[in-house]
Design a protein around this motif. Structure first.
Motif, mmCIF file in Angstrom:
data_model
loop_
_atom_site.group_PDB
_atom_site.id
_atom_site.type_symbol
_atom_site.label_atom_id
_atom_site.label_comp_id
_atom_site.label_asym_id
_atom_site.label_seq_id
_atom_site.Cartn_x
_atom_site.Cartn_y
_atom_site.Cartn_z
ATOM 1 N N ILE A 1 14.691 17.505 11.598
ATOM 2 C CA ILE A 1 14.102 17.628 10.254
ATOM 3 C C ILE A 1 13.671 16.247 9.768
ATOM 4 O O ILE A 1 12.636 16.099 9.116
ATOM 5 C CB ILE A 1 15.124 18.244 9.263
ATOM 6 N N TYR A 2 14.465 15.235 10.099
ATOM 7 C CA TYR A 2 14.134 13.871 9.694
ATOM 8 C C TYR A 2 13.433 13.091 10.803
ATOM 9 O O TYR A 2 12.453 12.380 10.565
ATOM 10 C CB TYR A 2 15.397 13.114 9.273
ATOM 11 N N SER B 1 0.828 -1.211 0.000
ATOM 12 C CA SER B 1 0.000 0.000 0.000
ATOM 13 C C SER B 1 0.859 1.256 0.000
ATOM 14 O O SER B 1 0.506 2.254 -0.637
ATOM 15 C CB SER B 1 -0.930 0.003 1.219
ATOM 16 N N ILE B 2 1.962 1.224 0.717
ATOM 17 C CA ILE B 2 2.855 2.393 0.762
ATOM 18 C C ILE B 2 3.391 2.706 -0.628
ATOM 19 O O ILE B 2 3.415 3.865 -1.068
ATOM 20 C CB ILE B 2 4.012 2.160 1.741
ATOM 21 N N LEU C 1 8.480 14.894 5.692
ATOM 22 C CA LEU C 1 9.640 15.734 5.406
ATOM 23 C C LEU C 1 9.201 16.995 4.664
ATOM 24 O O LEU C 1 8.216 16.968 3.913
ATOM 25 C CB LEU C 1 10.655 14.973 4.531
ATOM 26 N N PRO C 2 9.946 18.090 4.832
ATOM 27 C CA PRO C 2 9.660 19.300 4.049
ATOM 28 C C PRO C 2 10.203 19.167 2.630
ATOM 29 O O PRO C 2 10.906 18.195 2.308
ATOM 30 C CB PRO C 2 10.412 20.380 4.821
ATOM 31 N N ALA C 3 9.905 20.137 1.784
ATOM 32 C CA ALA C 3 10.531 20.180 0.462
ATOM 33 C C ALA C 3 12.036 20.387 0.628
ATOM 34 O O ALA C 3 12.477 21.083 1.542
ATOM 35 C CB ALA C 3 9.935 21.319 -0.351
ATOM 36 N N TYR C 4 12.821 19.773 -0.243
ATOM 37 C CA TYR C 4 14.289 19.861 -0.206
ATOM 38 C C TYR C 4 14.819 19.682 1.220
ATOM 39 O O TYR C 4 15.471 20.569 1.790
ATOM 40 C CB TYR C 4 14.763 21.198 -0.768
ATOM 41 N N SER D 1 6.980 15.590 1.425
ATOM 42 C CA SER D 1 6.701 14.184 1.130
ATOM 43 C C SER D 1 6.576 13.399 2.428
ATOM 44 O O SER D 1 6.919 13.884 3.513
ATOM 45 C CB SER D 1 7.813 13.589 0.262
ATOM 46 N N GLU D 2 6.103 12.158 2.273
ATOM 47 C CA GLU D 2 5.937 11.291 3.437
ATOM 48 C C GLU D 2 6.080 9.846 2.993
ATOM 49 O O GLU D 2 5.109 9.108 2.912
ATOM 50 C CB GLU D 2 4.573 11.523 4.094
ATOM 51 N N VAL D 3 7.304 9.435 2.676
ATOM 52 C CA VAL D 3 7.561 8.059 2.285
ATOM 53 C C VAL D 3 7.923 7.249 3.525
ATOM 54 O O VAL D 3 7.169 6.392 3.974
ATOM 55 C CB VAL D 3 8.676 7.968 1.230
#
Length: 481
Positions: A327-328, A83-84, A294-297, A288-290
């Protein structure tokens, strides 16, 4: 095999992690509508005498845009819950209306809900010995044959139908290998960010960490970020010489368990290295959120946070790192602490570690030229660590070359290998055309598997053109104008 006994004792934790992962997956379902199905597949495709032993393999399906006799786009699942990957492969959804395509996402055995022995799937080497790429590819060919019977009339199971494979990273390798091993199964394959050459004797072991370092340098004009990261290893090691120093790191970086031994410090090194790698891999030009939000760049954001304030001692540097790492580790601010040793809490990590020991040996080493701790590739130590963890010895490291041909791809056909050139794994990718049917497409200024993600208004021309290339290749394979 003491590791499996240890894992049995952790089953409660693993099941909890499974439930939490399931909640996360279900929360994503609103993005793309997917129906869940299961199919009985042989446990061992290569032992006909035991063919009656089967398990339920999961696949997800979307028929919103599908018309009768329209093509089927099949995603070959990676090392995780399918699903991810489905929710992060928006390109297939974007182009489905153009082709009137059926979308299918097949889960990799031993991941997600496709567990051959249920909760006991990881309890022994005997139960795990069916985890290998040849079995996985046979699963995918089995499911594709089933799809032919479901969606096409007058089926000859060994004729090639309009079915195209897609995959990214390890899944991209599987998509290409499916076309190579079962050419009647799929008519072509889009293989994104697939490190096909990331095996002994094919790619120099130092290139991966050098590529990660280059990603950080790109967003660090004055090179202070990579210098601070390189300096950080010595600072950590010096502080870790005393329990007082280890306590300071543990508290400052909000570790769930205090550092107490040199082995714990090694775990910290690995945890930190993996954060840098994942930041580089996930350095998308939008939030994104994989693996985590996380923020952009995110590489740029991390480096700016690390280098824009002044610090004048080693403890100040550690505190600075702690803030930047969030950040991470804690971008949403909801995480209580950081677990640097989660190997046995996530069965997907356990299964992937097993695969990297028993079959997919991908050598990496770091040198003074990169921002990581200098560490040579040591096959003997790697093999010994695998035995300690899984009770199994590594196979011949050249096995993938014999099984899949290594760099000798010219006898195959209808595969696009796309590589994002700011992706560390591109160092082991197919970056040059092999023949007039095995194509390479290199995407400038882009990170890992970005071309298989959804279209975004912030996409650059390189990325837009790459997706256009994929569309034209698929049309060619399907004999469309």
């Amino acid at each position: 095999m003491p590791i499996f006994k240890h894992l049995k004792n952790k089953l409660g934790v693993i099941l909890l992690a499974f439930l939490l992962n399931k909640i996360k997956v279900e929360s994503l379902e609103h993005k793309y509508s997917l129906e869940t199905r299961f199919i009985e597949v042989p446990l061992d495709h290569f032992a006909p005498s035991t063919g009656s032993q089967t398990f339920k393999l999961r696949y997800l399906i979307n028929a919103k845009y599908h018309l009768k006799e329209g093509p089927v786009f099949v995603y070959t699942g990676n090392e995780g819950d399918i699903s991810i990957f489905a929710q992060n492969t928006g390109f297939m959804f974007d182009i489905a209306p153009t082709f009137n395509a059926l979308l299918v996402f097949i889960e990799h055995r031993y991941y997600g809900q496709s567990l051959p022995f249920g909760n006991a799937s990881f309890a022994s080497h005997e139960n795990m010995r069916y985890l290998g790429t040849l079995q996985v590819l046979a699963d995918y060919a089995f499911v594709v044959q089933h799809l032919k019977h479901l969606f096409f009339e007058n089926v000859n199971p060994y004729d090639t139908y309009p079915i195209v494979a897609f995959g990214g990273s390890y899944g991209g390798m599987l998509a290409a290998w499916l076309r190579m091993k079962y050419p009647y199964s799929v008519i072509g394959a889009i293989s994104s960010s697939a490190p096909m050459y990331f095996f002994p004797g094919m790619t120099s072991c130092d290139l991966f960490y050098e590529k990660v370092t280059r990603v950080f340098e790109k967003y660090d004009g004055h090179v202070q970020c990579t210098k601070a990261i390189k300096l950080g290893w010595d600072v950590i090691n010096n502080l870790a010489k005393t329990q007082l120093g280890m306590d300071f790191i543990s508290k400052t970086w909000k570790l769930c368990t205090k550092l107490k031994t040199f082995e714990d410090v090694d775990l910290l090194h690995n945890w930190l290295s993996n954060i840098y790698i994942n930041l580089a891999l996930s350095n998308y030009h939008y939030p994104s959120e994989v693996n985590t939000p996380l923020p952009a760049y995110p590489v740029q954001v991390f480096c700016e946070k690390l280098t824009t304030s002044f610090f004048n001692d080693t403890k100040g540097l550690i505190e600075h790192f702690g803030h930047a790492l969030e950040i991470y580790t804690n971008y949403t601010g909801t995480k209580r602490c950081n677990n640097i040793n989660n190997s046995f809490e996530d069965y997907s990590e356990f299964a992937w570690g097993y695969q990297k020991c028993t079959e997919l040996i991908m050598p990496t080493c770091s040198t003074d030229a990169d921002m990581f701790i200098t560490k040579p590739w040591d096959y003997e130590k790697y093999s010994l660590d695998c035995y300690k963890k899984f009770g199994v010895k590594t196979l011949d490291p050249n096995w993938p070359l014999r099984a899949y041909g290594g760099k000798n791809l010219k006898y195959y056909s209808n595969i696009v290998f796309s590589n994002a050139m700011m992706d560390p794994y591109s160092c082991g990718g197919v970056t040059e055309n092999v023949s007039n049917t095995i194509w390479s497409y290199n995407i400038n200024d882009a990170p890992h598997i970005v071309d298989l993600r959804r279209a975004d208004t912030a996409d650059n021309n390189y990325l837009i053109e790459a997706r256009s290339f994929h569309i034209q290749a698929i049309k060619k394979w399907l004999n469309m104008k």
